[in-house]
Every structure is written in C-alpha cells, then in structure tokens.
Design a protein around this motif. Structure first.
Motif: not given
Length: 289
Positions: A133-139, A177-179, A264-268
């Motif tokens: 995808g093009t974005q990431l949703t965490m919570g 990958a970078t966010y 950093g925690n979300d991406l980990g």
C-alpha cells in the motif's frame, strides 16, 4: 367343748390363683398357711422371669433375622426375598479404565516453523510484500509511505556497528521502507538470514551504535544522517528488523520526544506482524494442501 369341721370337703390352696380368689374355710377354720403362700408367690415370680427372658431372646433373634432379610432384599432382585445371605466373590482389584483409540487428527502446524529457515520459507519476498500500500494505519495514526529499497549487499544499507554484525552472520538481503507523519520519519530495515539462529545472533550483537541507513526521497526530506535519532532492533524467525526514527528538520531526538518513540514502536510492531502473517499464510497453505 370341742370345735369340729363344718360340712363339705376341705378347700385346697391353689398356688396359681390370686389370694383374693382362694377358698377359705368358713365358720372359724384353720388360719392360712403362710409358708405355702410365700412359696406360691416365689413360683409365680420365677415363671414371670423365665417368660421375660425367653421373650427377649426371641425378639433379638427376630430383629437379627429382619436385618439380614433387609440387607439381602436391598441387593437382590425383586422376585423374592432369600431366607439366607448368599455368598459373593469380591474382585481382587478394581476394573481397569476404558481405553480409547488415539485420535487421527494431526497437530496444528506452527507458523513460526515456516519462517525459521530458508528451506521452508518459500513464499515470495519483496518490499511490496512486507510493506504493501501507500500508507499505514496503526490505531488512530496514519503514516504515509515513502521510498523503499532492496539490496543483497546488507552492509551497504547499514551504519555504525551494524554492517559488521550483518556480514558476520551471513545476511543475504536487506529490505527497507520509510514512513513519515508530521515532520517525523522512520526507516525500518528487515535483514534476511538463512536460519533463525543467525537472526538471533545478529540481534544480540547489535548495540546502540547499530542502525539501518535512513531512506529519503519521493517527498521525504533527508533525516537521521547526522545528530541523534532513536533506533531499535529485534528478530523473529530468520528475520532481524531495525528502526531508525527522527525529525526531518535535523533536530536531535531526546527522551521527551514521545512522538518519535511512538513512531518507531508502531513501525516495529507492524513489521513483526507482517513477518508473523507470512508464517501463518504458509502454514495455512500447507495444512490445506
């Protein structure tokens, strides 16, 4: 003058009749024989005691018989009551527990087994597979995805003490990958090894000076090329993964910058989930195949 007996036969004393019913001589006969009366009374008392003793013994026998019959009746059938207690053989040991045939259902497959070594981990692997995808949703937080990279030369995409660690443990591939969100960017790198043991060793040998190089471009400003950034390292299966998070304006990260820590925690966490799903998908395919 002499007194003679009056007419009629002389009455005899009956020891079995009460004294009030005994015949007496009329007209001034002889006085009662008190010795005979006493002997008759004693005879009656002895007879009464014998009757009581005999009746008690009979009652005891009757009660005992009733109890025996009741016991037999409770354990016997309903057709009749036996007159004597039947003998029964008592088993020397209790009956053994019933046995059951073993189930034929195989044990569930462990998803981690499919990502623990290159021999079983055969699913396609690419930056798009790990970071779709093009974005990431965490919570409630949404991160925009920036550039990605894939290299077979692991050391070239790492900095500090990490290149030596990856080389020593035979890293075969490093995917990055970078966010970015609100001026904070994070690059996550996944190092691939042939075995889980190599990944664990690489994680254990990394330190605070081990980091993956930040990946910028495509609208993401350079970050963490100098100064202080927040880094993490972890592993799962044959994969070791690292994060490098900081500000896109070059400001140093401090312990008070909780937004950087959260990024950093979300991406980990997301990277761990993706690796785990990889194992689950292959385990499911093997079970259904």
């Amino acid at each position: 003058m002499s007194f003679g007996q009056q007419g009629g036969p002389q009455s005899q004393w009956d020891p079995w009749n009460p004294p009030s019913q005994q015949p007496w001589n009329s007209g001034g006969g002889h006085a009662p024989d008190w010795a005979a009366l006493a002997e008759a009374s004693e005879a009656r008392n002895r007879r009464r005691r014998l009757l009581l003793i005999g009746g008690g013994a009979f009652a005891t026998v009757a009660i005992g018989t009733a109890v025996a019959v009741a016991v037999v009746s409770a354990g016997g059938d309903s057709k009749g009551t036996p007159t004597s207690l039947p003998s029964a053989d008592i088993p020397s040991q209790s009956a053994s527990a019933p046995s059951f045939a073993p189930t034929s259902a195989p044990p569930p497959l462990d998803p981690k087994d499919f990502i623990a070594s290159a021999k079983k981990d055969k699913a396609p692997l690419s930056p798009a597979a790990l970071f779709p995808g093009t974005q990431l949703t965490m919570g409630e937080t949404v991160y925009e995805k920036g550039p990605t990279a894939d290299t077979r030369n692991c050391a070239s995409a790492a900095g500090g003490t990490l290149p030596e660690v990856l080389t020593a443990n035979d890293c075969t591939r490093l995917i990055r990958a970078t966010y970015v969100k609100d001026g904070i960017a994070v690059t996550v790198g996944v190092a691939v090894f042939d075995t889980e043991a190599q990944a664990l060793k690489a994680k254990g040998q990394s330190d605070k000076r081990s980091f993956v190089k930040s990946l910028s471009g495509g609208g993401v400003k350079p970050f963490c090329e100098s100064g202080v950034c927040r880094t993490t390292s972890n592993s799962y299966g044959r994969y070791a993964y690292f994060t490098n998070a900081g500000f896109t304006d070059g400001k140093d990260v401090t312990p008070k910058d909780t937004a950087v820590f959260k990024t950093g925690n979300d991406l980990g966490q997301f990277t761990f989930n993706q690796i785990r799903r990889r194992g689950e998908a292959q385990a499911s395919a093997a079970a259904n195949g």
